[in-house]
Design a protein around this motif. Structure first.
Motif, short mmCIF file in Angstrom:
data_model
loop_
_atom_site.label_atom_id
_atom_site.label_comp_id
_atom_site.label_asym_id
_atom_site.label_seq_id
_atom_site.Cartn_x
_atom_site.Cartn_y
_atom_site.Cartn_z
N LYS A 11 0.82 -1.21 0.00
CA LYS A 11 0.00 0.00 0.00
C LYS A 11 0.86 1.26 0.00
O LYS A 11 0.49 2.28 -0.61
CB LYS A 11 -0.92 0.00 1.22
CG LYS A 11 -2.10 -0.96 1.12
CD LYS A 11 -3.03 -0.80 2.32
CE LYS A 11 -4.24 -1.72 2.20
NZ LYS A 11 -5.15 -1.56 3.35
N GLY A 12 1.98 1.19 0.71
CA GLY A 12 2.85 2.35 0.81
C GLY A 12 3.49 2.76 -0.51
O GLY A 12 4.03 3.87 -0.62
N LYS A 13 3.44 1.87 -1.51
CA LYS A 13 4.06 2.17 -2.80
C LYS A 13 3.05 2.57 -3.87
O LYS A 13 3.42 2.79 -5.03
CB LYS A 13 4.86 0.95 -3.30
CG LYS A 13 6.02 0.52 -2.39
CD LYS A 13 7.13 1.56 -2.38
CE LYS A 13 8.30 1.12 -1.52
NZ LYS A 13 9.13 0.08 -2.11
N GLN A 14 1.77 2.68 -3.49
CA GLN A 14 0.74 2.97 -4.48
C GLN A 14 0.93 4.33 -5.17
O GLN A 14 0.68 4.47 -6.37
CB GLN A 14 -0.64 2.91 -3.83
CG GLN A 14 -1.13 1.49 -3.59
CD GLN A 14 -1.43 0.76 -4.90
OE1 GLN A 14 -2.43 1.01 -5.55
NE2 GLN A 14 -0.54 -0.15 -5.30
N ASP A 15 1.35 5.32 -4.42
CA ASP A 15 1.57 6.64 -5.02
C ASP A 15 2.58 6.56 -6.17
O ASP A 15 2.43 7.24 -7.20
CB ASP A 15 2.07 7.64 -3.97
CG ASP A 15 0.96 8.09 -3.04
OD1 ASP A 15 -0.22 7.94 -3.43
OD2 ASP A 15 1.27 8.57 -1.94
N TYR A 16 3.61 5.72 -5.99
CA TYR A 16 4.63 5.58 -7.04
C TYR A 16 4.04 4.95 -8.31
O TYR A 16 4.44 5.30 -9.42
CB TYR A 16 5.80 4.73 -6.53
CG TYR A 16 6.75 5.47 -5.63
CD1 TYR A 16 7.53 6.53 -6.11
CD2 TYR A 16 6.89 5.12 -4.29
CE1 TYR A 16 8.41 7.21 -5.29
CE2 TYR A 16 7.77 5.79 -3.46
CZ TYR A 16 8.53 6.84 -3.96
OH TYR A 16 9.40 7.50 -3.13
N VAL A 17 3.12 4.00 -8.13
CA VAL A 17 2.51 3.35 -9.29
C VAL A 17 1.71 4.37 -10.10
O VAL A 17 1.81 4.42 -11.33
CB VAL A 17 1.61 2.17 -8.86
CG1 VAL A 17 0.99 1.52 -10.10
CG2 VAL A 17 2.42 1.13 -8.07
N LYS B 197 -6.81 0.30 -5.12
CA LYS B 197 -8.13 0.94 -4.92
C LYS B 197 -9.04 0.75 -6.12
O LYS B 197 -10.26 0.66 -5.98
CB LYS B 197 -7.95 2.43 -4.63
CG LYS B 197 -7.41 2.73 -3.25
CD LYS B 197 -7.35 4.25 -3.02
CE LYS B 197 -6.83 4.55 -1.62
NZ LYS B 197 -6.75 6.01 -1.38
N GLU B 198 -8.44 0.72 -7.33
CA GLU B 198 -9.23 0.61 -8.56
C GLU B 198 -9.41 -0.82 -9.01
O GLU B 198 -10.15 -1.10 -9.97
CB GLU B 198 -8.60 1.45 -9.67
CG GLU B 198 -8.49 2.93 -9.33
CD GLU B 198 -7.91 3.75 -10.47
OE1 GLU B 198 -8.08 3.32 -11.63
OE2 GLU B 198 -7.29 4.78 -10.19
N GLY B 199 -8.71 -1.74 -8.36
CA GLY B 199 -8.84 -3.15 -8.72
C GLY B 199 -8.38 -3.46 -10.13
O GLY B 199 -8.98 -4.29 -10.82
N ARG B 200 -7.34 -2.76 -10.58
CA ARG B 200 -6.82 -3.01 -11.94
C ARG B 200 -5.30 -2.88 -11.94
O ARG B 200 -4.69 -2.41 -10.96
CB ARG B 200 -7.41 -2.00 -12.93
CG ARG B 200 -6.96 -0.57 -12.71
CD ARG B 200 -7.48 0.36 -13.79
NE ARG B 200 -7.12 1.77 -13.56
CZ ARG B 200 -5.98 2.33 -13.94
NH1 ARG B 200 -5.06 1.60 -14.58
NH2 ARG B 200 -5.76 3.61 -13.70
#
Length: 393
Positions: free
Chosen positions: A48-54, A111-114
């Motif tokens: 979860k902590g790396k989501q911003d990077y994605v 969050k978007e499931g994709r």
């Protein structure tokens, strides 16, 4: 407590990295943002902590690709051969950017499931085509430059050919053309000496001065020769003119001086002002060092002889037979030899001085040897002149 602290620090580090990547993206440094994000996602990419990077990576990739494709479209429409290098670099950039991201795929957006979207294209045909166009352009341009009589054009041709050889190894006769461009773009300098003094300059000194293999000053475009070679038209000359040689008379300077020192000479009883022996609490006499003064008379001899060589270095342009520049040079060598005799106790002087007591007078060096011994200093100054004063600016 320790785990909480480490977690807190980790959150701060990630937050700073995300802000830096966001800033790059906002400022149009899309590839910088991509590099930051890829580095961050090499470990725990689905946390979860790396989501911003994605999210940042997805956006930066799309914008970078769009900008490169727009630039390519314009450059291709212009149909200008001078754009071939830029076109090739853009296709390389598009390809390399994809290769940087591929090892990380798929990347999830929780969050978007994709999965994050990174449209990949095959640029192999465009890379080959643009590389061939650039290779042909570089080759033709280098060949055109090599029809010139200007050495600077040959140097530019060499650089183009070197780039072409790296881009497309074994392309046509590029290696042979590089050798030709290197030779024709090189300045050849003939170096020699002149003796304007009334003394004989030792042959060894002249040979040493002109042995440029020991100087390490030949560069990519300048070569120094002390012996003219056939089939070479020399562009410049460097003349070392010996103007004056001054050699002092052989001198022996004498000096006499006295050294004095106090040394320990056993022990003695401590006595008071009345001459009575001082004792300790047990009634035993108190012992102290017995000091005595020793002296030595030293007779010092210094053999002295000096040599000063004055010269000037002339830069000549052989193409115009004009004097380009003149640099004065003065070098000096001093022969100084000390020996000494003494009367008395030599312990009164410093131990470092003892070496002179073991010496005797030596023969003075000959005038020729003195002149030759200036050579090392002269070579250093000559190298400094050449290093700091190129024939071409």
């Amino acid at each position: 407590m320790k785990k909480i602290t480490l977690l807190f620090l980790s959150v701060i580090i990630v937050s700073c990295g995300v802000k830096q990547t966001q800033s790059m993206l906002s400022n149009g440094d899309y590839d910088g943002a991509i590099i930051n994000a890829v580095d961050a996602l090499k470990t725990n990419k689905n946390s979860k902590g790396k989501q911003d990077y994605v999210y940042l990576l997805e956006e930066a990739f799309a914008k970078a690709k769009s900008r490169d494709l727009e630039s390519l479209s314009l450059l291709i429409k212009e149909n200008n051969p001078s754009n071939y290098e830029r076109i090739f670099n853009l296709y390389s950039q598009l390809h390399n950017r994809q290769e940087r991201i591929k090892p990380l795929l798929p990347l999830q957006l929780l969050k978007e499931g994709r999965n994050a979207i990174f449209p990949m294209d095959d640029y192999s045909d465009e890379l080959i085509s643009s590389k061939n166009n650039l290779s042909g352009f570089l080759y033709a341009n280098a060949k055109k430059l090599m029809t010139s009589r200007n050495k600077m054009d040959f140097r530019q041709a060499y650089d183009d050919l070197a780039y072409l050889d790296k881009l497309n190894p074994s392309y046509k006769d590029v290696r042979a053309l590089m050798d030709e461009a290197q030779f024709k773009g090189t300045d050849f300098v003939h170096v020699y000496t002149k003796n304007e003094t009334n003394m004989v300059i030792p042959t060894r000194l002249q040979d040493d001065l002109l042995d440029f293999s020991t100087y390490g000053i030949n560069d990519k475009w300048t070569v120094y020769h002390n012996n003219k070679q056939k089939n070479i038209n020399y562009d410049f000359g460097m003349i070392v003119n010996f103007r004056q040689i001054n050699i002092s008379p052989e001198q022996v300077k004498e000096k006499q001086f006295v050294k004095e020192k106090q040394i320990k000479d056993g022990v003695k009883n401590l006595v008071d002002a009345n001459g009575n022996v001082v004792k300790d609490s047990l009634g035993n006499p108190i012992k102290v060092d017995n000091m005595k003064t020793i002296t030595v008379s030293i007779y010092e001899f210094t053999q002295f002889k000096s040599c000063q060589v004055t010269a000037k270095v002339d830069y000549i342009d052989f193409r115009t037979n004009q004097l380009m520049n003149t640099f004065p040079v003065t070098s000096e060598f001093i022969f100084s030899y000390i020996y000494a005799n003494y009367n008395g106790d030599k312990r009164a002087c410093e131990q470092d001085y003892y070496q002179y007591f073991d010496r005797r007078a030596v023969p003075f060096p000959s005038n020729e040897k003195m002149v030759y011994d200036t050579g090392e200093d002269l070579k250093a100054k000559l190298k400094g002149i050449i290093t700091n004063n190129k024939f071409r600016r």
